[in-house]
Design an enzyme around this catalytic site. Structure first.
Site, PDB file in Angstrom:
ATOM      1  N   LYS A  40       0.842  -1.206   0.000  1.00 50.52           N
ATOM      2  CA  LYS A  40       0.000   0.000   0.000  1.00 50.52           C
ATOM      3  C   LYS A  40       0.867   1.242   0.000  1.00 50.52           C
ATOM      4  O   LYS A  40       1.779   1.386   0.820  1.00 50.52           O
ATOM      5  CB  LYS A  40      -0.919   0.028   1.228  1.00 50.52           C
ATOM      6  CG  LYS A  40      -1.800   1.274   1.300  1.00 50.52           C
ATOM      7  CD  LYS A  40      -2.740   1.241   2.488  1.00 50.52           C
ATOM      8  CE  LYS A  40      -2.092   1.731   3.754  1.00 50.52           C
ATOM      9  NZ  LYS A  40      -1.886   3.211   3.767  1.00 50.52           N
ATOM     10  N   ASP A  67      -3.599   4.146  -1.925  1.00 50.89           N
ATOM     11  CA  ASP A  67      -4.608   4.532  -0.942  1.00 50.89           C
ATOM     12  C   ASP A  67      -4.569   6.040  -0.717  1.00 50.89           C
ATOM     13  O   ASP A  67      -4.047   6.521   0.284  1.00 50.89           O
ATOM     14  CB  ASP A  67      -4.354   3.780   0.370  1.00 50.89           C
ATOM     15  CG  ASP A  67      -5.428   4.034   1.408  1.00 50.89           C
ATOM     16  OD1 ASP A  67      -6.566   4.363   1.014  1.00 50.89           O
ATOM     17  OD2 ASP A  67      -5.127   3.903   2.610  1.00 50.89           O
ATOM     18  N   LYS A  69      -7.490   7.920  -0.958  1.00 49.79           N
ATOM     19  CA  LYS A  69      -8.808   8.319  -0.433  1.00 49.79           C
ATOM     20  C   LYS A  69      -9.319   9.575  -1.146  1.00 49.79           C
ATOM     21  O   LYS A  69      -9.601  10.608  -0.533  1.00 49.79           O
ATOM     22  CB  LYS A  69      -8.749   8.526   1.078  1.00 49.79           C
ATOM     23  CG  LYS A  69      -8.328   7.274   1.857  1.00 49.79           C
ATOM     24  CD  LYS A  69      -8.298   7.543   3.349  1.00 49.79           C
ATOM     25  CE  LYS A  69      -7.931   6.306   4.130  1.00 49.79           C
ATOM     26  NZ  LYS A  69      -6.514   5.885   3.922  1.00 49.79           N
ATOM     27  N   ASN A  75     -15.260  15.825 -11.402  1.00 49.52           N
ATOM     28  CA  ASN A  75     -14.330  15.859 -12.524  1.00 49.52           C
ATOM     29  C   ASN A  75     -12.902  15.608 -12.066  1.00 49.52           C
ATOM     30  O   ASN A  75     -12.142  14.862 -12.710  1.00 49.52           O
ATOM     31  CB  ASN A  75     -14.411  17.210 -13.246  1.00 49.52           C
ATOM     32  CG  ASN A  75     -13.508  17.260 -14.458  1.00 49.52           C
ATOM     33  OD1 ASN A  75     -13.714  16.546 -15.438  1.00 49.52           O
ATOM     34  ND2 ASN A  75     -12.490  18.114 -14.389  1.00 49.52           N
ATOM     35  N   THR A  76     -12.510  16.204 -10.944  1.00 52.14           N
ATOM     36  CA  THR A  76     -11.155  16.030 -10.431  1.00 52.14           C
ATOM     37  C   THR A  76     -10.902  14.583 -10.025  1.00 52.14           C
ATOM     38  O   THR A  76      -9.847  14.014 -10.318  1.00 52.14           O
ATOM     39  CB  THR A  76     -10.916  16.965  -9.227  1.00 52.14           C
ATOM     40  OG1 THR A  76     -11.023  18.319  -9.674  1.00 52.14           O
ATOM     41  CG2 THR A  76      -9.548  16.737  -8.616  1.00 52.14           C
ATOM     42  N   THR A 123     -10.776   3.923  10.397  1.00 48.73           N
ATOM     43  CA  THR A 123     -10.652   3.087  11.587  1.00 48.73           C
ATOM     44  C   THR A 123     -10.221   3.879  12.817  1.00 48.73           C
ATOM     45  O   THR A 123     -10.301   3.375  13.938  1.00 48.73           O
ATOM     46  CB  THR A 123      -9.646   1.938  11.353  1.00 48.73           C
ATOM     47  OG1 THR A 123      -8.409   2.487  10.903  1.00 48.73           O
ATOM     48  CG2 THR A 123     -10.166   0.967  10.312  1.00 48.73           C
ATOM     49  N   ARG A 214       2.430  -0.642  10.711  1.00 47.50           N
ATOM     50  CA  ARG A 214       3.405  -0.483  11.791  1.00 47.50           C
ATOM     51  C   ARG A 214       3.870  -1.785  12.441  1.00 47.50           C
ATOM     52  O   ARG A 214       5.056  -1.908  12.760  1.00 47.50           O
ATOM     53  CB  ARG A 214       2.854   0.481  12.852  1.00 47.50           C
ATOM     54  CG  ARG A 214       3.091   1.936  12.487  1.00 47.50           C
ATOM     55  CD  ARG A 214       2.304   2.883  13.360  1.00 47.50           C
ATOM     56  NE  ARG A 214       0.889   2.869  13.006  1.00 47.50           N
ATOM     57  CZ  ARG A 214      -0.013   3.703  13.505  1.00 47.50           C
ATOM     58  NH1 ARG A 214       0.359   4.597  14.398  1.00 47.50           N
ATOM     59  NH2 ARG A 214      -1.273   3.647  13.114  1.00 47.50           N
TER      60      ARG A 214
END
Length: 235
Positions: A40, A67, A69, A75-76, A123, A214
């Site tokens: 990721k 990732d 988000k 459009n963007t 989360t 982590r």
């Protein structure tokens, strides 16, 4: 759109490259790629390395979950998804709270079989967090509302906390991928994640992919940490 039946533990694990430099990221990929096929790239690393870090990870033969988000005007977001398609990533995320028109623009921007995943509630969030931004409903209800909107518009999968896996699998069956951050191997600290679960628990609940950062990248021996997680998933 789920992982194929009998998918290996290696196929289910996505290591989050939550580091600050391209050098650190590629060193981790080279160390872990014999055991891990999916990595990721989030905001921290993408801002530091840009498209070049994506190309660098892909060049090793690994798959990339981008990732970012995405949450902007339709459009963007559509153009951003188009750019991600051209990079060759396998998954990209959008925020479902962007609404129907934005989701549709993301779907239309895809240029190949890249999976578009919808983020419901982070989360790190609690019901108190939702109230701060004007959502008075329970987390489960809000997650399901957003997930239904995304799936109805053609999303390939949902990113949600471990605690929503069972609800989403019950609602959508095998039609979607469920990608789950907030995974903490037995004995790990939860840090800023509020709704967490162990790898074994998440797989048993119906997760397709586990995103773990982590507990692996901060471990003195990251490959050893991966081996332990894979053993837990296999069990």
């Amino acid at each position: 759109m789920n992982s194929p039946p009998g998918a290996s533990a290696r196929d289910r694990l996505i290591v989050a490259l939550d580091v600050s430099t391209q050098t650190e990221a590629l060193e981790l990929v080279r160390e872990l790629s014999p055991e891990v096929g999916f990595f990721k790239i989030g905001l921290q690393l993408y801002i530091a390395g840009g498209p070049e870090i994506v190309r660098g990870v892909l060049a090793t033969g690994a798959k990339v979950f981008l990732d970012l988000k995405l949450h902007d005007i339709p459009n963007t977001v559509g153009k951003a998804v188009e750019s991600a398609s051209r990079l060759g990533v396998q998954m990209v995320t959008i925020h479902l709270s962007g609404g129907e028109e934005m989701i549709r623009a993301a779907i239309d921007g895809r240029q190949h079989d890249m999976s578009i995943l919808g983020v419901t509630v982070l989360t790190s969030a609690t019901e108190g967090t939702l109230r701060e931004v004007g959502v008075s409903d329970k987390i489960d209800n809000h997650v399901l509302r957003l997930a239904k909107l995304g799936v109805a518009k053609g999303l390939d999968g949902i990113v949600a906390s471990p605690h929503e896996i069972t609800m989403l699998r019950r609602e959508f069956g095998g039609k979607i991928k469920i990608v789950v951050p907030g995974i903490r191997p037995s004995g790990s600290e939860s840090a800023d994640q509020k709704r967490v679960m162990t790898p074994r628990e998440a797989i048993q609940a119906g997760a397709d992919y586990l995103v773990i950062g982590r507990p692996i990248i901060a471990h003195p021996a990251p490959r050893e940490a991966v081996t332990r997680i894979l053993d837990e998933v296999k069990s």
